[in-house]
Design an enzyme around this catalytic site. Structure first.
Site, short mmCIF file in Angstrom:
data_model
loop_
_atom_site.label_atom_id
_atom_site.label_comp_id
_atom_site.label_asym_id
_atom_site.label_seq_id
_atom_site.Cartn_x
_atom_site.Cartn_y
_atom_site.Cartn_z
N HIS A 1 26.37 -4.04 -27.00
CA HIS A 1 25.86 -3.66 -25.38
C HIS A 1 25.35 -4.53 -25.36
O HIS A 1 24.87 -4.78 -23.92
CB HIS A 1 25.56 -2.28 -24.90
CG HIS A 1 26.35 -1.08 -25.54
ND1 HIS A 1 26.85 -0.77 -27.31
CD2 HIS A 1 26.88 -0.72 -25.04
CE1 HIS A 1 27.48 0.22 -27.01
NE2 HIS A 1 27.50 0.29 -25.93
N ASP B 1 36.81 -2.77 -25.16
CA ASP B 1 35.44 -1.48 -24.87
C ASP B 1 35.66 -1.85 -23.45
O ASP B 1 36.49 -3.00 -22.79
CB ASP B 1 34.89 -2.38 -26.09
CG ASP B 1 33.70 -0.73 -26.21
OD1 ASP B 1 33.63 -0.36 -25.06
OD2 ASP B 1 32.72 -1.28 -27.21
#
Length: 432
Positions: free
Chosen positions: A258, A331
């Site tokens: 992330h 993702d």
């Protein structure tokens, strides 16, 4: 103008007879996700319909869709609001449409993903999912969420508090894993969610891993593989689509994708032995989708592109070597791991070229949508390649009973299913 009536009519005519066939019957959200055949050629030869399970009916529907409609099917953004008609400045600023329903219609979206900010109560979520489906006049939506249980439980405010994967894995009981996945799927389906971004198929071999950890079933490939396969079967029992993640394996890193771009240093032999078994097991169990990881795996692709943008990994390994014919999801495309090397217009184009079908949470939806549309019109993405992804997405929807029309969720029925005595008893059994 798009051919709304024509597309919808074709769906009804072509799919009404086989909607359940072709497989097993089937507030602001966060700016980033907090979790979370033939040899490879520039454009792979289209497999025959017998190889892909693709029906003539689906091909007919795809052939009648406009390019704009097809491109929209590839996207699954997060929307802002708790009702289809919620007027939100965030939606207007990001998407050029005030309400979730208008965003769905504007981009002909193939799906949406729900976060806790979209969740206030059972009746409210049922109204939201039903309303979003009504807004999608052409093709029913995939409505997804991350309900892994445990650490990542987007619907936790409403659902049974099942233990997470590490606790389920510690039982060594595949029947329990299947039962938990089935119960989770039943509760999701009751409120109109038809796709879960679970189970996690990563093998957590690095105890310092900041993003997987207890989200994995364990650190032994064989044990994780058994639990993943059982979970996939449980979701299928509940007629909810399952997603194995994060391919080719996010377990051996101490960097969170992330916020950074992890590099996995496994050799090909180590990948085969450690990372691959759970994904192979998921595919053998009939998993609907596989999610890519924003990780660099130099021994699998020396270009050092993240796996989400790597054709050798998504097409070469996942499609050709492992034989997966379902939907490949990225993702979230707003994560820093995938945005390190390319800009937000280039990322979705490269993801499709690599082999992805479902583009999850682009950082800038209008820019991403227009970039893919331009790439198709210029020939950088061929019509054939676009049609492959759209067909896979429609096939998934068909196999989960969403075509030609999505089921209507019932708040009264959902109230009976969510946190039922049976499900709470199951959760307690796993915890013991």
């Amino acid at each position: 103008m798009l051919r709304r009536t024509g597309t919808t009519g074709l769906l009804v005519m072509a799919l009404a007879a086989c909607a359940g066939g072709g497989g097993a019957p089937a507030g602001a959200a966060p700016a980033t996700r907090p979790e979370v055949a033939t040899p490879a050629t520039p454009e792979p030869t289209r497999p025959s319909s017998s190889q892909t399970g693709e029906s003539d009916d689906l091909r007919l529907v795809v052939s009648k869709m406009s390019v704009e409609e097809k491109v929209g099917q590839l996207f699954m953004p997060v929307l802002y609001g708790t009702a289809p008609g919620t007027v939100s400045g965030e939606n207007q600023a990001r998407y050029g449409a005030q309400t979730p329903a208008k965003v769905v219609a504007r981009y002909h979206l193939g799906g949406v993903i729900l976060f806790p900010a979209n969740i206030k109560g059972v009746d409210q979520v049922v109204d939201l999912t039903n309303g979003l489906q009504q807004a999608s006049k052409d093709v029913p939506l995939l409505i997804g969420t991350d309900q892994e249980n445990g650490l990542v439980s987007r619907m936790g405010a409403l659902m049974t508090d099942f233990p997470g994967a590490s606790e389920v894995g510690s039982t060594k009981d595949t029947a329990l894993a299947r039962a938990v996945a089935k119960a989770t799927g039943e509760e999701l389906r009751a409120v109109g969610v038809n796709l879960d971004f679970a189970p996690v198929a990563d093998v957590n071999v690095d105890p310092r891993n900041p993003v997987i950890g207890k989200r994995a079933f364990g650190d032994q490939p064989g044990e994780v593989a058994k639990m993943v396969a059982a979970s996939v079967k449980g979701f299928r029992d509940a007629k909810v689509a399952a997603t194995a993640k994060h391919f080719p394996g996010h377990g051996d890193t101490n960097i969170d994708s992330h916020t950074g771009l992890p590099v996995i240093k496994h050799t090909k032999e180590q990948w085969e032995r450690i990372d691959a078994p759970p994904f192979k097991a998921a595919i053998a169990a009939g998993v609907d989708a596989v999610m890519s990881a924003h990780i660099v795996f130099p021994k699998l692709d020396p270009s050092r592109d993240p796996a989400t943008l790597s054709k050798p990994i998504l097409t070469g390994l996942l499609r050709n070597k492992l034989g997966f014919q379902g939907v490949i999801s990225t993702d979230a495309l707003n994560m820093e791991g995938v945005r390190k090397k390319y800009n937000d217009a280039e990322i979705p184009v490269r993801a499709i070229q690599a082999g992805a079908d479902l583009l999850l949470m682009p950082y800038d939806l209008p820019k991403a949508y227009n970039a893919v549309l331009a790439a198709v019109k210029s020939g950088r993405i061929s019509q054939q390649r676009l049609d492959q992804s759209v067909t896979r997405l429609l096939k998934l929807k068909q196999s989960r009973g969403l075509l030609p029309k999505a089921p209507v969720a019932s708040a009264a029925q959902a109230a009976k299913v969510l946190r039922s005595a049976e499900h709470r008893k199951l959760a307690a059994r796993v915890a013991r």
